[in-house]
Scaffold this active site. Structure first.
Site, mmCIF file in Angstrom:
data_model
loop_
_atom_site.group_PDB
_atom_site.id
_atom_site.type_symbol
_atom_site.label_atom_id
_atom_site.label_comp_id
_atom_site.label_asym_id
_atom_site.label_seq_id
_atom_site.Cartn_x
_atom_site.Cartn_y
_atom_site.Cartn_z
ATOM 1 N N CYS A 204 0.829 -1.202 0.000
ATOM 2 C CA CYS A 204 0.000 0.000 0.000
ATOM 3 C C CYS A 204 0.867 1.258 0.000
ATOM 4 C CB CYS A 204 -0.901 -0.007 1.223
ATOM 5 S SG CYS A 204 -1.838 1.523 1.419
ATOM 6 N N CYS A 207 0.156 3.255 3.540
ATOM 7 C CA CYS A 207 0.564 2.824 4.886
ATOM 8 C C CYS A 207 1.592 1.695 4.880
ATOM 9 C CB CYS A 207 -0.663 2.407 5.692
ATOM 10 S SG CYS A 207 -1.340 0.808 5.188
ATOM 11 N N CYS A 220 -6.463 -2.617 0.922
ATOM 12 C CA CYS A 220 -5.314 -2.579 1.819
ATOM 13 C C CYS A 220 -5.711 -3.235 3.138
ATOM 14 C CB CYS A 220 -4.857 -1.141 2.056
ATOM 15 S SG CYS A 220 -3.547 -1.047 3.296
ATOM 16 N N CYS A 223 -5.257 -0.002 6.028
ATOM 17 C CA CYS A 223 -5.871 1.327 6.009
ATOM 18 C C CYS A 223 -7.080 1.288 5.068
ATOM 19 C CB CYS A 223 -4.846 2.393 5.591
ATOM 20 S SG CYS A 223 -4.529 2.466 3.813
ATOM 21 N N ASP A 339 19.129 -1.632 -19.590
ATOM 22 C CA ASP A 339 19.118 -2.752 -18.647
ATOM 23 C C ASP A 339 17.995 -3.711 -19.049
ATOM 24 O OD1 ASP A 339 18.720 -4.411 -16.465
ATOM 25 O OD2 ASP A 339 18.900 -2.810 -14.980
HETATM 26 ZN ZN LIG Z 1 -2.872 1.043 3.379
#
Ligand SMILES: [Zn+2]
EC number: 6.3.5.13
Length: 415
Positions: A204, A207, A220, A223, A339
């Site tokens: 997330c 958070c 999430c 949160c 790359d």
């Molecule tokens: Zn979150």
């Protein structure tokens, strides 16, 4: 426009035309560069008086811009950077070349979104997706999402059309408003374009907790961030609009990813007042986009070109490609990023059972990757050798940027 801007615009057009006449590409970068040297505010001057949509994201920008241009075209003339020059020089050049148009739809490199928002003051911005790209120079995905979010805070009046299926996009599109500062959250219309690639959004951005997914939903675990309810969704071979009406979409472009791009185009056009029922037939007029999805017949082979530049777009290409002989080509020149370690982020096992050919400057990187995946392949030195190596019928070509341009040149710059 002020006199300085008029002069800058005219010189920009002339420089671009000279560059085209000299056979040096479409001239949009050099034209825009010279115009902005003469008047650094030229993009802002050229944008004034136009209703503008910006389209940004890691993948699907060019195609979605083309589809959106077709849809908004219901209302009148639309300027667009149709050939994919997606930095401010390209936008400047496209608007100078188009002359006065009521509308513009501009593809924007995700790193430049803040700058182009500032210069063009668009009516609407479409945010498609964010995933890893060009490991040696692109920003990390969370950093990119942070930049977008900060840019939207500075432009609270722009209407946002954003992909509900990409957690990073959702977070970027929903900065908290600060009433004390007079900030309000942006107005967001959500579409569901799907997200096949999940490996840049397990954490997330708000958070740091894990993001979980089930049945098309995501949330999430730490949160309140979760998938918003989309107003525009893909259903079967059509698009559901916010009123619940379903529109059949008949595209000449392959793959479910392009149905998602069509839903996005309809959602953006609706922000200008275009009814989906008026726009759907126009989406079907888009055939190939700067060579992408182009089909060419040569020596009894029907060759189809698919551009894939990063892990997320390779997954989409495998989904679009028929089960047929497949040529993979990888370069690592400047526009590709130097790359190629991202090849190890792609699961090549969907190609098992197909005749696989490899070519390009970095074919041996592909060879190692395919070997690890247990997919048999054959190395060819040239495109012609590849065509001769497969039986008559479909040959799918999946290539990254300059490899794609090389093969397109072999096929006489097919559009
Ligand atoms: Zn979150």
């Amino acid at each position: 426009m002020p006199m300085r801007a008029k002069v800058a615009s005219s010189v920009s057009r002339t420089a671009a035309a000279l560059s085209r006449a000299a056979g040096r590409g479409d001239g949009s970068v050099i034209g825009g560069w010279i115009g902005l040297k003469i008047d650094p505010d030229l993009l802002a001057h050229l944008s004034a008086g136009r209703a503008i949509a910006l389209v940004s994201g890691t993948n699907g920008k060019t195609t979605t811009t083309r589809l959106t241009t077709a849809a908004v075209g219901v209302l009148g003339r639309v300027a667009s950077n149709a050939f994919g020059a997606n930095m401010p020089t390209g936008h400047t050049s496209a608007l100078a070349k188009a002359g006065s148009t009521p509308y513009a739809v501009l593809e924007v490199d995700e790193h430049y979104l803040a700058q182009v928002l500032e210069a063009t003051e668009p009516h609407v911005v479409a945010l498609l997706n964010l995933s890893r790209d060009q490991l040696d120079r692109a920003k990390e995905v969370a950093m990119m999402a942070q930049l977008w979010r900060a840019a939207l805070v500075r432009h609270p009046r722009v209407r946002v059309v954003a992909n509900a299926d990409d957690p990073m996009v959702v977070w970027a599109a929903t900065p908290p408003g600060d009433p004390a500062q007079g900030h309000v959250p942006p107005h967001v219309t959500w579409f569901s374009a799907g997200q096949r690639w999940h490996d840049d959004s397990w954490v997330c951005p708000e958070c740091g907790s894990t993001i979980q997914r089930s049945g098309g939903q995501w949330w999430c675990t730490g949160c309140p961030l979760r998938r918003p309810e989309p107003q525009w969704t893909v259903e079967d071979d059509g698009v559901l609009d916010p009123t619940g009406a379903w529109h059949k979409i008949q595209l000449q472009l392959p793959g479910t990813v392009n149905l998602g791009n069509a839903a996005t185009a309809l959602a953006v056009a609706a922000e200008f007042g275009v009814r989906p029922v008026d726009a759907v037939s126009r989406l079907g007029t888009v055939t190939s986009v700067a060579g992408r999805y182009a089909q060419v017949d040569r020596d009894g082979r029907n060759i189809r070109l698919l551009l894939a530049k990063n892990p997320a777009s390779w997954l989409e290409a495998f989904d679009m490609a028929d089960v047929a002989p497949t040529l993979l080509s990888i370069n690592a020149r400047d526009p590709d990023g130097l790359d190629t370690s991202w090849l190890f982020d792609v699961d090549f096992s969907p190609l098992a059972g197909r005749q696989v050919l490899i070519t390009g400057d970095r074919a041996y990187d592909l060879a190692v990757r395919l070997d690890v995946n247990g997919v048999p392949f054959r190395h060819v030195r040239t495109f012609d050798e590849a065509v001769r190596a497969v039986p008559p019928g479909r040959l799918e070509v999946i290539a990254n940027y300059t490899a794609f341009q090389d093969i397109r040149a072999e096929l006489d710059r097919v559009n």
